[in-house]
Design a protein around this motif. Structure first.
Motif, PDB file in Angstrom:
ATOM      1  N   ASP A   1      -3.502   2.372  -6.433  1.00 53.50           N
ATOM      2  CA  ASP A   1      -4.888   2.761  -6.684  1.00 53.50           C
ATOM      3  C   ASP A   1      -5.088   3.526  -7.987  1.00 53.50           C
ATOM      4  O   ASP A   1      -6.165   4.053  -8.238  1.00 53.50           O
ATOM      5  CB  ASP A   1      -5.401   3.613  -5.516  1.00 53.50           C
TER       6      ASP A   1
ATOM      7  N   TYR B   1     -10.065 -14.771  -8.566  1.00 51.44           N
ATOM      8  CA  TYR B   1     -10.431 -13.438  -9.048  1.00 51.44           C
ATOM      9  C   TYR B   1     -11.243 -13.582 -10.332  1.00 51.44           C
ATOM     10  O   TYR B   1     -10.978 -14.456 -11.149  1.00 51.44           O
ATOM     11  CB  TYR B   1      -9.183 -12.586  -9.321  1.00 51.44           C
TER      12      TYR B   1
ATOM     13  N   TYR C   1       0.797  -1.233   0.000  1.00 52.95           N
ATOM     14  CA  TYR C   1       0.000   0.000   0.000  1.00 52.95           C
ATOM     15  C   TYR C   1       0.824   1.276   0.000  1.00 52.95           C
ATOM     16  O   TYR C   1       0.305   2.340   0.338  1.00 52.95           O
ATOM     17  CB  TYR C   1      -0.999   0.007   1.175  1.00 52.95           C
TER      18      TYR C   1
ATOM     19  N   GLU D   1      -8.483  -4.465  -9.225  1.00 55.32           N
ATOM     20  CA  GLU D   1      -8.430  -4.285  -7.776  1.00 55.32           C
ATOM     21  C   GLU D   1      -8.329  -5.656  -7.103  1.00 55.32           C
ATOM     22  O   GLU D   1      -9.287  -6.420  -7.108  1.00 55.32           O
ATOM     23  CB  GLU D   1      -9.698  -3.579  -7.285  1.00 55.32           C
ATOM     24  N   SER D   2      -7.181  -5.953  -6.541  1.00 52.57           N
ATOM     25  CA  SER D   2      -7.001  -7.227  -5.834  1.00 52.57           C
ATOM     26  C   SER D   2      -6.962  -7.022  -4.326  1.00 52.57           C
ATOM     27  O   SER D   2      -7.031  -7.980  -3.566  1.00 52.57           O
ATOM     28  CB  SER D   2      -5.715  -7.910  -6.284  1.00 52.57           C
ATOM     29  N   HIS D   3      -6.796  -5.768  -3.905  1.00 49.64           N
ATOM     30  CA  HIS D   3      -6.726  -5.410  -2.486  1.00 49.64           C
ATOM     31  C   HIS D   3      -5.568  -6.126  -1.775  1.00 49.64           C
ATOM     32  O   HIS D   3      -5.675  -6.460  -0.604  1.00 49.64           O
ATOM     33  CB  HIS D   3      -8.060  -5.678  -1.780  1.00 49.64           C
ATOM     34  N   CYS D   4      -4.469  -6.342  -2.504  1.00 49.87           N
ATOM     35  CA  CYS D   4      -3.310  -7.017  -1.920  1.00 49.87           C
ATOM     36  C   CYS D   4      -2.222  -6.032  -1.501  1.00 49.87           C
ATOM     37  O   CYS D   4      -1.271  -6.423  -0.849  1.00 49.87           O
ATOM     38  CB  CYS D   4      -2.750  -8.054  -2.893  1.00 49.87           C
TER      39      CYS D   4
END
Length: 134
Positions: free
Chosen positions: A38, A112, A32, A62-65
């Motif tokens: 993003d 995914y 992040y 968007e994998s939010h990893c």
């Protein structure tokens, strides 16, 4: 594709210390923290070391990893995949086919909803985004 071959000292002059650590020493930027995590800008993601085209924004998802994720490279021969058994894990490392720089890792079968079910988990510092409108 013409290969880019430089000595480690030449890479050190060209790259920032963080770029060198990730691209040439297979490091990982903290989750992040990368500039492209993003980003939704349309364009082409190229190798920060040599400029080779690697990924297109249409394959980013968007994998939010904590790292930019793509479901496939722009061309199948843009990257090289190498088995990686470091840190007590079994992974597949992703490297730039043109300059052999470390980009990140690819994971398959995580569920995914992408056309390939692959997640190319790539360090932002390994990439440079060239916006489509430039």
């Amino acid at each position: 594709m013409e290969k880019v071959v430089k000595s480690e000292s030449e890479w050190r002059v060209q790259l920032s210390p963080e770029e060198f650590r990730v691209l040439r020493q297979a490091g990982t930027e903290p989750a992040y923290t990368g500039e492209y995590v993003d980003t939704k800008t349309e364009g082409v993601y190229s190798c920060r070391a040599c400029g080779a085209e690697l990924f297109r924004s249409g394959t980013k998802f968007e994998s939010h990893c904590g790292w930019p994720s793509f479901f496939e490279p722009s061309e199948s021969d843009a990257v090289v995949l190498i088995e990686d058994h470091s840190l007590g894990m079994s992974r597949v490392e992703v490297r730039c086919a043109r300059c052999d720089s470390h980009l990140g890792h690819v994971f398959h079968g995580e569920g995914y909803a992408t056309p390939t079910d692959d997640r190319y988990c790539i360090n932002s510092v390994s990439l440079r985004l060239v916006p489509a409108d430039s």
